[in-house]
Structure formats: structure tokens, C-alpha cells
Design a protein around this motif. Structure first.
Motif, PDB file in Angstrom:
ATOM      1  N   LEU A 168      58.175  14.585  11.348  1.00 26.20           N
ATOM      2  CA  LEU A 168      57.550  13.850  10.519  1.00 26.20           C
ATOM      3  C   LEU A 168      57.009  12.307  11.523  1.00 26.20           C
TER       4      LEU A 168
ATOM      5  N   VAL B 196      53.117  16.140   3.881  1.00 24.93           N
ATOM      6  CA  VAL B 196      54.280  16.981   4.445  1.00 24.93           C
ATOM      7  C   VAL B 196      55.248  16.404   3.860  1.00 24.93           C
TER       8      VAL B 196
ATOM      9  N   GLN C  41      60.060  12.329   4.200  1.00 22.55           N
ATOM     10  CA  GLN C  41      59.986  10.977   3.358  1.00 22.55           C
ATOM     11  C   GLN C  41      59.913  10.318   3.322  1.00 22.55           C
TER      12      GLN C  41
END
Ligand SMILES: Cc1ncc(COP(=O)(O)O)c(C=O)c1O
Length: 387
Positions: A247, A271, A276
């Protein structure tokens, strides 16, 4: 016979992963290895962040997200940038990607092509030179000098700018040296670049939470006049001990957001959603775990520097950021590569040869102090005995 493209043969690599694999092989053979090679925190991701990721999966966040990242995450990033850099950034300029490296590759491929020159720090993170060569552009190094504590000198960089320069890569605090760019040098470079609107800047600030001895980080976001050409790379890997979550994010100039988003769609779509949500918990949640980790790194930094300085043939500049020391080992009479091999194979201590970070790294060795004080002491005891 398969014929590979030149691009592939021009790619370099990151030796830290090769050393990690060799250390794992030796461990599997029963050897006791202390790893001061790899650049990742030895702490677990804080519990509340892990819980947020697990909750997201339980709540059914299993599908694609927008390619630039979910809005609540991009808003959390903007709040964090405001707290840390006083910057007022629109979430539309944030693009969330799987790790810090992805922004590097995107920015370099956006400006790199045959005939273009891209400036990068040497010794520096090896992927800069690798990705520049991949695009066919000419990598132009600017040196980071031991005598300046590996802090960057604006004059060293400015002297290498030509009419062909398209992109300049900055990294502070720096891998592999732990050097931090002095604020006055950043101001000097920014003044120069204000007059060169044709040059983009990639500022890799992934270690910006890891500073010691009262040193100050000056983000590229703080220079209003450069916001139409500055790309600021940051992420969660180092600050929140999240290297395996993949990330990261960058703040892009408005004019490049569309191209960067297109690269996301072509490359990875988005992603993974749970990472997230974990990223929001990291930025909006308690920061004590970060402060505790940085305090632990600072303690180990002092031990590492003191112990390295006492080794015969070693001298060591004071690292002011990140979690690396970059001692000069020329007094041992060994090359960087020989020392890396000897220390791993004979003493069971993994370090990384300075030459893995570029030609200017000969005569140096990178020690990561992202390991316990006990392991660092034991590793340096082993090297001392060997020397
Ligand atoms: C200077 C620098 N930038 C970027 C990265 C990449 O971080 P990530 O693991 O988030 O891709 C690293 C990782 O070692 C780094 O040292």
C-alpha cells in the motif's frame, strides 16, 4: 530462441531481496543468521490496523475499487499531509498504489525515453537507476557525499541539469545512507527549479516519519510554485510496518492525474480493498505505535553507529533518518561485495554491499538497524571477531 526486449535486459534489481533469499537458504541449512540486510521494520503492523483490514473483509469489501483508491482513504491521506506538512491537498491529486515502488515506476515511465535525461541520487535506492534504464532514458547520477553526512547538495545536482533533463529524483531521508536533505539545500533547489517549468520532480518521502537528532523534513509539497510539476511519493510500508500489505500513494500534479490513473488501470486495476481500509485506520488512528517504533530505531541507531565506529577499518557518518547506517569500510582493504559475502557466509551476518546502491557506493556497506538491539550487538560482535 526467445528474443527479449532491450528494456528487460536494461532492468537492474534490488540486491536486498537476493541477500534475503541467500540468508533464508543458509538458515534452512541450520546456520544461525542475523539479518541486517533487509529494509523493513521488525515490528508487526499495529493491532488496530490489522483489525480494520480484517473487518473490511468481513464487511464484504471483496471487489474492485476505483483505480485511484477509495475516497475515504484519499481524504485520510490529505488530513495526514495537512497535519505533517501543513499542505492543503485536494483528494483528486492522490493516487493509491500497491506500494511506494509503483509510483516510482509510473513517474519514471511517464518522462523516460531515449534522448531524455533523468537525475537520480547515487548511492541511492537501486530501482531509480534500474527503472530509468528500462525506459531507454539516460540515468544521470548526482553524488551523495560522505563528508556531508550524505545530506544532499543542491549545487551537485544543479551542475548536472541540461536541456535534456526531464525528471529529477529526490529521496530524503535516504536509503541506503540515512542522510537527510538540509532545509536550506531544498530551498536552493526549489528556487532553481521554479525557473525550469519543463523539469518534473519525483520526491520519495517514504521515510519522512523517521528522523532523529531534531532534524526537520521539508516536503516538496511545501513549495507552492512547484505544485504543477512535483510528484510526492509516500506510503504505509515503513511508517506503519506494513511492507507486506502493498500500500502506497503519491500526490500528483493535477495535469498528470489522468495519465497516472491510466497507468493504474493498465497495470493493477486497483489496490486490494481490505488494505485500503487498513490504511485509513493507520492514518486516522493513534500514532503512538509509530512514535514507539521510531524511538526504538533511534536507540538502535546510536548503538549501531557506536559499535561500527569501533570496528577496525570502519568509519561511520551519523545517519539522521530512515533506519540505515552506511559505514565506510575502505580501511578494511575489502571491496563492498567481498565484505558482504564474507560477513554473510563466515559470520552469518547479512548486510548489503554499497555497490548495490550504485557506483558511488563502492567502499561502503549498508546496515539496517531494523532489528533488535540484542541482535545488532551480537552481529557486530561476530564481525569484530572475524576482523
Ligand atoms: C527509498 C525507498 N522508496 C521506496 C521504497 C518502496 O517501498 P514499498 O515497499 O512501499 O514499495 C523503498 C523500500 O525499501 C525505499 O527504500
Amino acid at each position: 530462441m526467445l528474443k527479449l526486449s532491450n528494456k528487460i535486459s536494461n532492468l537492474g534489481t534490488e540486491t536486498a531481496f537476493t541477500v534475503l533469499a541467500r540468508a533464508a537458504t543458509l538458515q534452512a541449512e541450520g546456520r544461525d543468521i542475523i539479518n541486517l540486510g533487509i529494509g523493513q521494520p521488525d515490528f508487526a503492523t499495529p493491532d488496530h490496523i490489522v483489525e480494520a483490514g480484517v473487518k473490511a473483509l468481513r464487511d464484504g469489501h471483496h471487489g474492485y475499487t476505483p483505480p485511484n483508491g477509495i475516497l475515504p482513504l484519499r481524504e485520510a491521506v490529505c488530513r495526514d499531509l495537512n497535519r505533517r506538512h501543513g499542505a492543503d491537498i485536494n483528494p483528486d491529486r492522490i493516487i493509491v498504489v500497491p506500494g511506494g515502488k509503483v509510483t516510482m515506476f509510473f513517474a519514471i515511465s511517464m518522462f523516460g525515453e531515449a534522448g531524455a535525461e533523468i537525475l537520480y541520487p547515487n548511492p541511492g535506492f537501486p530501482i531509480y537507476e534500474s527503472a530509468i534504464s528500462y525506459t531507454g532514458a539516460t540515468p544521470v547520477l548526482y553524488p551523495l557525499r560522505e563528508e556531508n553526512g550524505f545530506g544532499f547538495s543542491a549545487d551537485d545536482l544543479i551542475a548536472r541539469v541540461t536541456a535534456k533533463t526531464r525528471l529529477i529524483i529526490l529521496n530524503s531521508p535516504a536509503n541506503p545512507t540515512g542522510g537527510v536533505t538540509p532545509v536550506e539545500e531544498m530551498d536552493k533547489l526549489a528556487a532553481f527549479l521554479t525557473e525550469r517549468p519543463d523539469i518534473a520532480i519525483l520526491s520519495d518521502e517514504i521515510y519522512s516519519n523517521m528522523l532523529y537528532d531534531g532534524r526537520v523534513h521539508r516536503s516538496i509539497l511545501e513549495y507552492e510554485a512547484l505544485q504543477d510539476r512535483a510528484i510526492m511519493l509516500d506510503g504505509w510500508s515503513k511508517t506503519y510496518a506494513m511492507t507486506g500489505w502493498r500500500l502506497g500513494y503519491a500526490v500528483w500534479p493535477e495535469s498528470l492525474v489522468e495519465a497516472a490513473t491510466k497507468l493504474c488501470v493498465n497495470d493493477h486495476s486497483c489496490v486490494n480493498a481490505s488494505a485500503q481500509f487498513a490504511g485509513i485506520a493507520a492514518l486516522d488512528g493513534p500514532q503512538e505505535p509509530v512514535h514507539e517504533m521510531v524511538a526504538a530505531f533511534d536507540h538502535r541507531r546510536k548503538i549501531t553507529v557506536e559499535r561500527l565506529r569501533a570496528l577496525p577499518g570502519f568509519r561511520c557518518a551519523d545517519p539522521a533518518g530512515a533506519f540505515y547506517c552506511f559505514p565506510n569500510i575502505t580501511g578494511t582493504g575489502m571491496t563492498s561485495r567481498d565484505a558482504q559475502t564474507l560477513f554473510l557466509e563466515t559470520a552469518g551476518v547479512a548486510t548489503i554491499a554499497g555497490t548495490s546502491f550504485g557506483s558511488e557506493g563502492e567502499g561502503f556497506l549498508r546496515f539496517s538497524y531494523a532489528n533488535s538491539a540484542e541482535n545488532i550487538e551480537a552481529a557486530i560482535d561476530r564481525i569484530a571477531k572475524l576482523l
